[in-house]
Design a protein around this motif. Structure first.
Motif, PDB file in Angstrom:
ATOM      1  N   LYS A  77       0.803  -1.221   0.000  1.00  0.00           N
ATOM      2  CA  LYS A  77       0.000   0.000   0.000  1.00  0.00           C
ATOM      3  C   LYS A  77       0.838   1.274   0.000  1.00  0.00           C
ATOM      4  O   LYS A  77       0.295   2.379  -0.072  1.00  0.00           O
ATOM      5  N   PRO A 103     -10.827   2.750   4.070  1.00  0.00           N
ATOM      6  CA  PRO A 103     -11.501   2.665   2.772  1.00  0.00           C
ATOM      7  C   PRO A 103     -12.492   1.494   2.773  1.00  0.00           C
ATOM      8  O   PRO A 103     -12.125   0.365   3.086  1.00  0.00           O
ATOM      9  N   HIS A 154     -14.260   0.054   0.279  1.00  0.00           N
ATOM     10  CA  HIS A 154     -14.376  -0.846  -0.872  1.00  0.00           C
ATOM     11  C   HIS A 154     -13.018  -1.035  -1.545  1.00  0.00           C
ATOM     12  O   HIS A 154     -12.149  -0.160  -1.484  1.00  0.00           O
ATOM     13  N   ASN A 155     -12.861  -2.184  -2.205  1.00  0.00           N
ATOM     14  CA  ASN A 155     -11.667  -2.394  -3.023  1.00  0.00           C
ATOM     15  C   ASN A 155     -11.977  -3.361  -4.152  1.00  0.00           C
ATOM     16  O   ASN A 155     -12.918  -4.167  -4.072  1.00  0.00           O
ATOM     17  N   LEU A 177      -9.787  -5.968  -6.827  1.00  0.00           N
ATOM     18  CA  LEU A 177      -8.490  -6.614  -6.997  1.00  0.00           C
ATOM     19  C   LEU A 177      -8.484  -7.421  -8.288  1.00  0.00           C
ATOM     20  O   LEU A 177      -9.401  -8.200  -8.538  1.00  0.00           O
ATOM     21  N   SER A 185      -4.076   1.255  -4.964  1.00  0.00           N
ATOM     22  CA  SER A 185      -3.664   1.075  -3.571  1.00  0.00           C
ATOM     23  C   SER A 185      -2.681  -0.083  -3.437  1.00  0.00           C
ATOM     24  O   SER A 185      -2.111  -0.301  -2.374  1.00  0.00           O
ATOM     25  N   GLU A 202      -4.657  -3.459  -7.118  1.00  0.00           N
ATOM     26  CA  GLU A 202      -5.779  -3.186  -6.222  1.00  0.00           C
ATOM     27  C   GLU A 202      -6.152  -1.711  -6.305  1.00  0.00           C
ATOM     28  O   GLU A 202      -5.285  -0.832  -6.338  1.00  0.00           O
ATOM     29  N   LEU A 203      -7.451  -1.449  -6.333  1.00  0.00           N
ATOM     30  CA  LEU A 203      -7.994  -0.099  -6.247  1.00  0.00           C
ATOM     31  C   LEU A 203      -8.848  -0.033  -4.992  1.00  0.00           C
ATOM     32  O   LEU A 203      -9.591  -0.979  -4.699  1.00  0.00           O
ATOM     33  N   ASP A 204      -8.758   1.051  -4.228  1.00  0.00           N
ATOM     34  CA  ASP A 204      -9.616   1.153  -3.047  1.00  0.00           C
ATOM     35  C   ASP A 204     -10.170   2.563  -2.888  1.00  0.00           C
ATOM     36  O   ASP A 204      -9.692   3.514  -3.509  1.00  0.00           O
ATOM     37  N   LEU A 252     -14.778   3.266  -8.204  1.00  0.00           N
ATOM     38  CA  LEU A 252     -13.735   2.258  -8.362  1.00  0.00           C
ATOM     39  C   LEU A 252     -13.935   1.447  -9.636  1.00  0.00           C
ATOM     40  O   LEU A 252     -12.967   1.115 -10.325  1.00  0.00           O
ATOM     41  N   LYS A 300      -9.865 -12.760  -2.936  1.00  0.00           N
ATOM     42  CA  LYS A 300      -8.931 -11.648  -2.707  1.00  0.00           C
ATOM     43  C   LYS A 300      -7.872 -12.040  -1.686  1.00  0.00           C
ATOM     44  O   LYS A 300      -6.680 -11.766  -1.867  1.00  0.00           O
TER      45      LYS A 300
END
Length: 473
Positions: A165, A229, A231-232, A234, A260, A294-296, A303, A331
């Motif tokens: 991260k 955060p 939500h994420n 992957l 992220s 990964e996006l968060d 997202l 995940k």
């Protein structure tokens, strides 16, 4: 430095400070069948190095540490502070023997201040324990080394550890507001204030973070926190060409996306780890590398829009079908594979791990150069790392190399890898630190003027040179 031998009288004095139950010597370890536990204080996760301490002390607070260090300062006894022993640079090894000062009993989360988004903790707290504690109240401590389940915050502070991260949120040093520190003379100070802004004198806080226990012993830390955060997303992206995986990293950022997490894994790295964990993963023969992206954030719709942009970038590369993790379990499996690559390499072979870092756009050149150097010197490497911030972990596999090749012959190719890093605008460690094993290469990254400034700082803080001697330079 001329260090003095530990005397029975000093051992008795240490017992009076911390209690006999928290003083461990080799003789006592043998007598109590705890020799293996005692021996563990002389090693970490760095290759097969071992240095036996004369005594292990387990203090319970800053005041006890102050008394210990004051005695060691007066009697010129080396002191090596130690966290959980998960280091990868030999930074907590007592190379001059003396005292190993374990912070394992300083393991309290003293306060989580929800109003100010801060927390005060002791250095022996395990990273993941702290992360989970602040998550329970909706807060977030981002630094997450691969060993987060076992590494201590004190060790993270010693090296300004990063983790996946760091690409979006920064490393350990970016979350430190204030430190309580015991100086080598025994004095206890706070380095700053619990404020987000501070322009009052030299920044002693940031000087102590990353100093690898050579300037003072951290006994409390005030961290700033973030909202967690919610939500994420992957995705695991398979590439048919290794260098294209490295090239795609910079392209995602140029498209305006800040993931992220953005992790690079060579084919062998992901294959070894999935086998090690017994997690089934299909790896077609023509796939040579993966990116784990990964996006968060707080808005799931946003997202998904960012994910579509990432897909758009990846269309320009020779990729196979992208796996979008659609359950929490999936995940978790993907992150477990990534975090256990180091363990799987250790399981498969004797190895040396070099912690290289360059500007992210130079990652393809670094990766290509590492392979070319390996081909010239006859060694194989397994590469992986935090691609989003240009941090590549190069695991040199021993394989069929002789003792001479392994212990001496690798010095030149490792030097060439580090020289390439510096040539590309990088340096010789991104998060593992210099410690013992990299100190011989530090001249590649830093000029003598820089090193002399550091030696001068060391002299001011630690005139007798007792704190973690034999490290960095």
């Amino acid at each position: 430095m001329n260090y003095q031998a530990l005397t029975p009288e000093l051992v008795v004095a240490f017992e009076a400070i911390v209690g006999p139950a928290h003083v461990l010597t080799a003789a006592r370890a043998e007598a109590t069948a705890t020799a293996d536990a005692y021996s563990d204080y002389g090693r970490d996760h760095t290759e097969d190095l071992h240095f036996a301490p004369d005594v292990v002390l387990r203090p319970g607070n800053a005041e006890e540490i102050s008394e210990i260090v004051r005695l060691c300062h007066e009697h010129h006894i080396p002191v090596t502070a130690r966290g959980a022993g998960t280091g990868l640079s030999g930074g907590a090894l007592p190379v001059h023997h003396g005292v190993v000062l374990s912070t394992e009993r300083l393991n309290r989360i003293i306060q989580i201040d929800e109003r100010n988004l801060q927390a005060t903790v002791e250095p022996g707290v395990i990273n993941e324990v702290f992360q989970n504690a602040v998550k329970e109240v909706g807060l977030f401590y981002p630094p997450d080394p691969a060993s987060k389940g076992s590494c201590s915050l004190g060790g993270n502070l010693a090296h300004s550890s990063g983790g996946p991260k760091a690409v979006k949120y920064g490393t350990t040093r970016d979350y430190v507001l204030n430190l309580q520190v015991v100086l080598p003379t025994g004095e206890i100070i706070w380095t700053a204030a619990n404020t987000l802004k501070n322009s009052t004198g030299y920044n002693l806080t940031q000087l102590l973070v990353g100093s690898e226990g050579t300037l003072g012993i951290i006994t409390k830390v005030v961290f700033r926190l973030l909202p967690y955060p919610q939500h994420n997303i992957l995705m695991l992206v398979p590439f048919r060409q290794t260098e294209q995986a490295a090239e795609a990293v910079s392209a995602v950022f140029r498209a305006g996306i800040i993931p992220s997490g953005m992790e690079f894994m060579e084919r062998e790295a992901i294959a070894w780890s999935s086998d090690y964990l017994k997690i089934p993963l299909t790896l077609p023969e023509d796939i040579h590398a993966h990116l784990l992206i990964e996006l968060d954030g707080q808005d799931l719709d946003q997202l998904y829009k960012e994910a579509e942009q990432v897909y758009g970038v990846l269309e320009n590369y020779d990729v196979d079908e992208i796996l979008l993790a659609d359950t929490a379990g999936q995940k978790d499996d993907l992150w477990r594979i990534r975090r256990n690559i180091g363990n799987s390499v250790r399981y498969n072979s004797v190895y040396k791990e070099e912690d290289t870092v360059v500007p992210r756009a130079e990652l393809p050149t670094l990766l290509k150069g590492v392979k070319e150097i390996g081909a010239r010197y006859g060694f194989k490497s397994v590469c992986y790392g935090h691609a989003g911030d240009g941090n590549l972990h190069v695991n040199i596999i021993r394989g069929e190399l002789s003792d001479e090749q392994w212990n001496v012959g690798l010095r030149q190719p490792i030097s060439e890898i580090f020289e390439l890093c510096v040539k590309l605008g990088g340096t010789i460690s991104g998060e593992h630190g210099i410690g013992l094993v990299q100190k011989g290469y530090i001249g590649i990254a830093l000029k003598e003027t820089n090193l002399n400034l550091m030696r001068g700082i060391k002299q001011v803080f630690d005139p007798h040179g007792i704190l973690n001697p034999g490290k960095i330079f």
